[in-house]
Each structure stands twice: as structure tokens, then as C-alpha cells.
Design a protein around this motif. Structure first.
Motif, PDB file in Angstrom:
ATOM      1  N   HIS A 375      12.252  41.822 -26.198  1.00 38.21           N
ATOM      2  CA  HIS A 375      12.530  40.777 -27.425  1.00 38.21           C
ATOM      3  C   HIS A 375      13.872  40.175 -27.906  1.00 38.21           C
ATOM      4  N   GLY A 406       9.754  41.161 -35.708  1.00 41.23           N
ATOM      5  CA  GLY A 406       8.458  40.797 -35.642  1.00 41.23           C
ATOM      6  C   GLY A 406       7.372  40.883 -34.382  1.00 41.23           C
ATOM      7  N   GLY A 407       8.317  39.845 -33.445  1.00 40.84           N
ATOM      8  CA  GLY A 407       7.694  40.803 -31.901  1.00 40.84           C
ATOM      9  C   GLY A 407       8.072  41.735 -31.323  1.00 40.84           C
ATOM     10  N   THR A 408       9.403  42.451 -31.530  1.00 37.09           N
ATOM     11  CA  THR A 408       9.407  44.065 -31.419  1.00 37.09           C
ATOM     12  C   THR A 408       8.534  44.322 -32.090  1.00 37.09           C
ATOM     13  N   VAL A 409       8.207  44.580 -33.265  1.00 38.56           N
ATOM     14  CA  VAL A 409       7.840  45.558 -34.503  1.00 38.56           C
ATOM     15  C   VAL A 409       5.465  45.560 -33.941  1.00 38.56           C
ATOM     16  N   GLU A 410       6.252  44.646 -33.493  1.00 33.75           N
ATOM     17  CA  GLU A 410       3.923  44.045 -32.752  1.00 33.75           C
ATOM     18  C   GLU A 410       4.410  45.218 -31.445  1.00 33.75           C
ATOM     19  N   ALA A 411       5.226  44.820 -30.917  1.00 34.05           N
ATOM     20  CA  ALA A 411       4.574  45.248 -29.425  1.00 34.05           C
ATOM     21  C   ALA A 411       5.597  47.321 -29.700  1.00 34.05           C
ATOM     22  N   ARG A 413       3.973  48.696 -32.238  1.00 38.63           N
ATOM     23  CA  ARG A 413       2.694  49.336 -32.694  1.00 38.63           C
ATOM     24  C   ARG A 413       1.946  49.549 -31.627  1.00 38.63           C
ATOM     25  N   LYS A 414       1.921  48.808 -30.197  1.00 40.18           N
ATOM     26  CA  LYS A 414       0.815  49.190 -28.962  1.00 40.18           C
ATOM     27  C   LYS A 414       1.272  50.096 -27.956  1.00 40.18           C
TER      28      LYS A 414
END
Length: 430
Positions: A375, A406-411, A413-414
Motif C-alpha cells: 500500500h 486506511g487501505g493498509t489497516v483494512e488489509a 484486518r483481513k
């Protein structure tokens, strides 16, 4: 020579601030008259509960009909300290239409409808002053609007809410949890029975909108300000901050983009280095750090709330407006010529402190690092600890956009190995 006919002042609201305004007008009347060039007379006080005893105020001046008071036609200045949107907005515009200038302490109204109020003042050739709307007794709006009018302001960074600073300072210095610190603030009178406006950042966001508008000569509304509260800040966050040589403050941050083509305004908790001047602001005090091209770095510090400090700012505006009235001129109005766009929060670039709960097994750090790299978020430092199959991973990044983070954190969490994102904190002031 002093004019003998007094300038008449209508006071809307007689609570903590309004009562102090009335007291100072009475006890300092001779000094105020000398500074203005004419006496000032309290001609009426509009309240909701007329039966309440108000020391030092002639009961004959008290009325519940605020509209009739501002429509009188002989009022020179209306001082509005009732707060809220309505009826304050209608009363202020009515005052302009009937010949009075206005001094207000109403941050919510100025942040939401400042442009319309300035237009109403201009249409009627009257003044609108609101020094007390942002930081209590601290002279801030006038320096930005007048003293720095020949400079280019690039950043305004500040603690503009005393309640939240008291709570965070207590958590930092005593190790108290959020609720314990809030309870202390409430008991001491720093926090309202419903502290939502303070702890969720609404109060600071209104002030940020006003500061950004003045600093950047651009209309910035309350809706343009990104807002995050501080209720999720924990003792663990403070422990991490201390390990980095930082503390945590709820900051209002207004910035001009590096290319000068846009601005941002935001309110959120952030870690700041202990070496930064704002780190040493204790208790319920406020402080604002201003960075400009020519003047460099300036800091404004003092009590940001309370009856007497706020009344001090109101009276300063009252003197200025009365002087304008006598001289037949007006003070500075709205300056929004730059009309810069307000960028979304995703465009903001800063550093981040992310705390992750992860599985304690080989390969986890590599997986996490890969996500950051994918990211475009560069890692500065990593700290890992754990036992019995559970671990904590703290990552501090280099500067990155909020959207990328934000994109990093979303990834993250997966990932199966990431059991939770315990904390995300921006790192400012470096």
C-alpha cells in the motif's frame, strides 16, 4: 475630547460569560470610557429566566424579549453570548438590520454560518467581531486577521479545548484511565454533565473551521473539518507514546498544501514529541502554534475557557467595535478571496503509530510488512512483544497519506494472523 452621550450595549445572555461581561462593564466603566472615547452603557439584558437574582445588574434592564431589545434602534452594539444556532442567528441579523454592530462568542454559529453573517454585516455596514469564539482570553483571531495580514500562514496547530486537555494531561501524568480522568474533570467543573461536544471533538472542530478560514482567506465550514474524538485513547496509548518520547493531545490542525493549492482542517488525538511546545501545555489551558513564511513560528498560550477569560476577549472586541463606531469606520470583515478548495482527509500526509494484536508465531512480521509495502506505506520502526501464542506488534510509519494508511489497516484486518487493530494514532509536530 470624550463624547458625553454613551454608546449603548445590549447583552444577549447572562450566564457564566454574560454576567462577567456585565460585571467588567460596570467595575471598569471609567477605564473603558477613556479607552473608547465615550462612555458605554448597558442598555438591556436578554435572559430566559428573569426571576433569577443577578448581582450588579439593575432588574429594570432585564427582559425575556431579545428580539425587541435588538430592534430598539438606539442600540450601538449587541453582545451575543447565548450560544447555539437559533435564536442567535436571527437575533444577530436582526441587530445588523436595526443599526447595531455585533460582538459574539458563538463558535458553533460562526463556524456554520460565518459567511452569511459577514454578508449581513456588510450589507448593513456594521462590524462582526468574535475573538471569544475560539480560545477564550487568548488573542488569536485578531493576530491572524490583522497582525499577520501581510504574511502567508501555512499551518495552525493547537490545543483549543481545555476540557480534553485536562483529561489527557491527567491520564498522562497520573496514569488514570479515560473515565477516571473525565470524572475528575466533571467534579472540578471543567467538563459539562454531557461532555460530548468536548470529548468527541465537536467544539474543537468549530474552532478549527474558524481558524482555517481566517488563516487561509478561504471559507471553511464545520462540515469541512475532519473530526475524531478522544474517548478511545487508553493508558496503553500513553505508554507507547512515552516509549517514543511523546505525549498525546487532542489537536486542531489547519494546513495549507505544500503547493499552496488547497487546505485541510482536522481534529483528532495525536502523539507529539515532548520537545514540542504544545507537549508542555497542562491542565485546562489552551495553546495554538502558528507557522508562517515571514514571522516563522509563533505560539499563543493561556486560559481558553471560563467566565472571566472569555469575557476579557468579549470586552476587547467591544472596545474595538465602539472605537469604530465613534470614528465612523469599520473593522476588517471576512477575507475569503483565496477561495482555496478544502481537501478530504484522505489527502492528509503524516506519520502513524499502529498497534496490532497478532498471533505469536514465525512469519507474522513478514506478512504485516508486506501489507504495508503493497500500500506504499514505509515502516520506520517495529516493536514486538508476546508470549503464550499472543503478541503485540507496534508499527511506526514514515509519512504517508491517510488514504494509504486506511487501505493498509483494512488489509491488515483481513490477515488470519492479525487478531485486531488495537490502536491507530497519528504522529504530529515533527
Amino acid at each position: 475630547m470624550m463624547r458625553t452621550r454613551p454608546l449603548k450595549v445590549a447583552l444577549l445572555g447572562c450566564g457564566v460569560v454574560g454576567s462577567e461581561v456585565a460585571r467588567i462593564m460596570t467595575t471598569h466603566s471609567a477605564d473603558l470610557a477613556a479607552r473608547i472615547g465615550a462612555p458605554v452603557e448597558l442598555a438591556g439584558v436578554a435572559v430566559r429566566r428573569p426571576d433569577r437574582v443577578r448581582a450588579g445588574i439593575d432588574p429594570a434592564l432585564v427582559t425575556t424579549d431579545a428580539t425587541a431589545l435588538v430592534k430598539r434602534g438606539d442600540i450601538d452594539v449587541v453582545v451575543e453570548v447565548i450560544g447555539g444556532i437559533e435564536p442567535a442567528r436571527t437575533l444577530i441579523t436582526t441587530a445588523f438590520e436595526h443599526g447595531a454592530s455585533v460582538v459574539s462568542a458563538n463558535k458553533a454559529l460562526i463556524a456554520q454560518d460565518g459567511a452569511a453573517l459577514h454578508a449581513a454585516a456588510d450589507a448593513n455596514e456594521k462590524d462582526l467581531y468574535y475573538e471569544a469564539a475560539v480560545a477564550g482570553a487568548i488573542p488569536l483571531i485578531r493576530p491572524l486577521r490583522e497582525s499577520l495580514a501581510g504574511d502567508k500562514v501555512n499551518r495552525v496547530l493547537g490545543i483549543v479545548n481545555g476540557t480534553t486537555n485536562f483529561i489527557l494531561d491527567a491520564m498522562d501524568t497520573t496514569g488514570a484511565g479515560y473515565q477516571e480522568a473525565l470524572d475528575e474533570a466533571t467534579a472540578l467543573g471543567y467538563a459539562e454533565a454531557d461532555p460530548t461536544a468536548d470529548v468527541e471533538g465537536f467544539d474543537a472542530a468549530a474552532k478549527a473551521a474558524i481558524l482555517a478560514g481566517i488563516a487561509f482567506h478561504t471559507r471553511v465550514r464545520l462540515d469541512d473539518v475532519h473530526r475524531e474524538g478522544m474517548t478511545e485513547v487508553t493508558a496503553a496509548d500513553f505508554a507507547s507514546a512515552k516509549e517514543m518520547g511523546c505525549t498525546i493531545k487532542l489537536l486542531a490542525i489547519c494546513e495549507r498544501a505544500a503547493d499552496g493549492g488547497s487546505v485541510t482542517a482536522r481534529v483528532h488525538p495525536a502523539m507529539i514529541p515532548l520537545s514540542h511546545p504544545l507537549a508542555g501545555v497542562r491542565g485546562a489551558y489552551n495553546a495554538v502554534f502558528v507557522e508562517s513564511d515571514a514571522a516563522g513560528q509563533l505560539m499563543f498560550y493561556g486560559p481558553g475557557a471560563g467566565g472571566a477569560p472569555t469575557a476579557s476577549a468579549v470586552l476587547g472586541d467591544l472596545v474595538a467595535v465602539c472605537r469604530n463606531r465613534l470614528g465612523g469606520g469599520r473593522g476588517p470583515g471576512e477575507s475569503a478571496y483565496a477561495a482555496l478548495p478544502v481537501s478530504p482527509m484522505g489527502d492528509v500526509v503524516t506519520r502513524y503509530h499502529i498497534s496490532l494484536d497478532v498471533a505469536d508465531k514465525p512469519g507474522v512480521l513478514a506478512q504485516v510488512a508486506t501489507v504495508f509495502a503493497e500500500h506504499g506505506v514505509s515502516i520506520d520502526t517495529v516493536r514486538q512483544s508476546g508470549k503464550d501464542g499472543e503478541a503485540s506488534l507496534v508499527v511506526v510509519t514514515h509519512r504517508a497519506s491517510d488514504a494509504a494508511l486506511g487501505g493498509t489497516v483494512e488489509a491488515l484486518r483481513k490477515l488470519d494472523t492479525v487478531r485486531g487493530v488495537a490502536s491507530i494514532m497519528r504522529v504530529e509536530g515533527e
